[in-house]
Scaffold this motif. Structure first.
Motif, mmCIF file in Angstrom:
data_model
loop_
_atom_site.group_PDB
_atom_site.id
_atom_site.type_symbol
_atom_site.label_atom_id
_atom_site.label_comp_id
_atom_site.label_asym_id
_atom_site.label_seq_id
_atom_site.Cartn_x
_atom_site.Cartn_y
_atom_site.Cartn_z
ATOM 1 N N ILE A 1 -12.930 41.627 15.047
ATOM 2 C CA ILE A 1 -12.365 41.428 16.379
ATOM 3 C C ILE A 1 -11.995 42.744 17.054
ATOM 4 O O ILE A 1 -11.758 42.791 18.259
ATOM 5 N N ARG A 2 -11.995 43.833 16.296
ATOM 6 C CA ARG A 2 -11.696 45.150 16.871
ATOM 7 C C ARG A 2 -12.938 45.816 17.467
ATOM 8 O O ARG A 2 -12.845 46.943 17.972
ATOM 9 N N PHE A 3 -14.063 45.129 17.466
ATOM 10 C CA PHE A 3 -15.321 45.737 17.899
ATOM 11 C C PHE A 3 -15.912 44.934 19.066
ATOM 12 O O PHE A 3 -16.628 43.953 18.857
ATOM 13 N N PRO A 4 -15.621 45.366 20.289
ATOM 14 C CA PRO A 4 -16.009 44.586 21.471
ATOM 15 C C PRO A 4 -17.502 44.311 21.582
ATOM 16 O O PRO A 4 -17.905 43.247 22.051
ATOM 17 N N LYS A 5 -18.338 45.267 21.165
ATOM 18 C CA LYS A 5 -19.779 45.092 21.353
ATOM 19 C C LYS A 5 -20.311 43.888 20.579
ATOM 20 O O LYS A 5 -21.241 43.214 21.038
ATOM 21 N N LEU A 6 -19.732 43.597 19.425
ATOM 22 C CA LEU A 6 -20.159 42.420 18.669
ATOM 23 C C LEU A 6 -19.970 41.159 19.500
ATOM 24 O O LEU A 6 -20.842 40.288 19.557
ATOM 25 N N GLN B 1 -2.557 39.423 19.013
ATOM 26 C CA GLN B 1 -2.463 38.703 20.275
ATOM 27 C C GLN B 1 -3.272 39.393 21.368
ATOM 28 O O GLN B 1 -3.969 38.741 22.148
ATOM 29 N N VAL B 2 -3.189 40.721 21.426
ATOM 30 C CA VAL B 2 -3.935 41.470 22.430
ATOM 31 C C VAL B 2 -5.437 41.365 22.184
ATOM 32 O O VAL B 2 -6.231 41.134 23.116
ATOM 33 N N LEU B 3 -5.862 41.522 20.945
ATOM 34 C CA LEU B 3 -7.295 41.570 20.631
ATOM 35 C C LEU B 3 -7.988 40.240 20.885
ATOM 36 O O LEU B 3 -9.129 40.214 21.379
ATOM 37 N N ARG C 1 -11.041 40.142 23.613
ATOM 38 C CA ARG C 1 -12.416 39.794 23.263
ATOM 39 C C ARG C 1 -12.913 38.609 24.093
ATOM 40 O O ARG C 1 -14.100 38.519 24.390
ATOM 41 N N ALA C 2 -12.024 37.706 24.477
ATOM 42 C CA ALA C 2 -12.429 36.620 25.375
ATOM 43 C C ALA C 2 -12.829 37.185 26.736
ATOM 44 O O ALA C 2 -13.843 36.790 27.318
ATOM 45 N N LEU C 3 -12.050 38.141 27.233
ATOM 46 C CA LEU C 3 -12.375 38.783 28.502
ATOM 47 C C LEU C 3 -13.667 39.584 28.409
ATOM 48 O O LEU C 3 -14.481 39.596 29.337
ATOM 49 N N ASP C 4 -13.875 40.277 27.288
ATOM 50 C CA ASP C 4 -15.080 41.091 27.094
ATOM 51 C C ASP C 4 -16.359 40.271 27.120
ATOM 52 O O ASP C 4 -17.415 40.766 27.506
ATOM 53 N N SER C 5 -16.269 39.036 26.664
ATOM 54 C CA SER C 5 -17.469 38.249 26.378
ATOM 55 C C SER C 5 -17.682 37.066 27.313
ATOM 56 O O SER C 5 -18.708 36.392 27.207
ATOM 57 N N ASP D 1 -8.999 31.558 26.556
ATOM 58 C CA ASP D 1 -10.106 31.162 27.423
ATOM 59 C C ASP D 1 -10.803 32.405 27.979
ATOM 60 O O ASP D 1 -10.357 33.543 27.761
ATOM 61 N N PRO D 2 -11.925 32.238 28.696
ATOM 62 C CA PRO D 2 -12.696 33.401 29.159
ATOM 63 C C PRO D 2 -11.968 34.298 30.159
ATOM 64 O O PRO D 2 -12.440 35.397 30.452
ATOM 65 N N PHE D 3 -10.833 33.853 30.674
ATOM 66 C CA PHE D 3 -10.000 34.705 31.513
ATOM 67 C C PHE D 3 -8.889 35.381 30.709
ATOM 68 O O PHE D 3 -7.999 36.018 31.271
ATOM 69 N N GLY D 4 -8.935 35.214 29.379
ATOM 70 C CA GLY D 4 -7.946 35.847 28.522
ATOM 71 C C GLY D 4 -6.631 35.111 28.423
ATOM 72 O O GLY D 4 -5.644 35.649 27.889
#
Length: 265
Positions: free
Chosen positions: A145-150, A179-181, A185-189, A223-226
């Protein structure tokens, strides 16, 4: 789509862990969920002899989970270990209602905060998605979960929901990082992120670092808005959440991060 978050605490007794999984699957099926997600290392907790657990119990464990999924008509994602030479692979087993099994092997190993998962675990490099009905689900495990590109690549591969079985290590600010991560990751993807952690083995105890990552609880759906749709406490629990998949398209239109990305990131 209805997803059950099965926040359990596993130990070194594989049979006892399997019984707990069985009980939570049955309860999830009674709630008419499509998918139930268990934590990383559900088969045997970190800090135990995971090599023996994988070597001695994998066959029975996998057959039992396949039968459970088929009996109850539910997809199960559960943290397991598989033998890999002198080490093991840290995998998320994916059991479908038709009795078949797929798996994702952890890509990024937890060599951080003084712990070295790679001493006993062999990493893999393959993305994994699977279907629950018409929904494409991606898989990551804990430190991934620390790797946004995944997460971006899982979304590009069609994932609408990304499940993250986890056994999060305790320590200063670690709960806040989790909690932050999950939200980031939801926002990233532009996806829903479903993070299911091991229950805190010392609920209410001091927030201190332990030798092995044994969980802090706080399983969450972002959710996708974080925005967190649901967040569990620290103890064992089972919660069901219904996902409104229409939010994904709204997020893609409002914040098209993947479309706008440069250099493949």
């Amino acid at each position: 789509m209805k997803i059950a978050l099965a926040q359990i605490g596993s130990g070194e007794d594989v049979a006892a862990n399997l019984q707990k999984v069985t009980d939570f699957v049955r309860e999830s099926a009674q709630k008419q969920t499509d998918l139930v997600v268990f934590p990383e290392a559900t088969m045997s907790a970190f800090g135990t002899d995971i090599f023996s657990a994988a070597s001695e119990h994998s066959d029975h464990w996998q057959k039992s989970l396949a039968n459970l999924a088929q009996e109850h008509g539910i997809t199960i994602v559960v943290g397991e270990f598989e033998p890999a030479g002198e080490r093991v692979r840290n995998v998320a087993g994916i059991y479908s209602p038709d009795g078949t099994r797929d798996s994702y092997a952890k890509m990024h190993l937890y060599d951080a905060f003084g712990y070295s998962e790679s001493d006993t675990v062999e990493a893999d490099e393959e993305l994994c998605t699977f279907k629950v009905g018409n929904v494409t689900v991606g898989v990551a495990i804990c430190y991934d979960i620390r790797f946004p590109k995944l997460f971006a690549e899982l979304s590009r591969a069609g994932a609408q929901v990304i499940v993250v079985p986890t056994s999060w290590a305790a320590g200063p600010t670690k709960k806040q990082q989790w909690q932050v991560l999950t939200r980031a990751r939801a926002l990233d993807s532009n996806c829903f992120v479903v993070g299911v952690d091991q229950a805190n083995p010392v609920v209410g105890g001091p927030d201190v670092e332990t030798e092995a990552p044994t969980g802090v609880g706080l399983s969450v759906v972002a959710d996708p808005f974080g925005q967190p749709l649901i967040e569990l406490g620290e103890g064992e629990d089972l919660k069901v959440v219904r996902l409104d998949l229409d939010i994904i398209e709204k997020a893609e239109q409002a914040v098209p991060v993947l479309k706008n990305a440069k250099l493949g990131y």
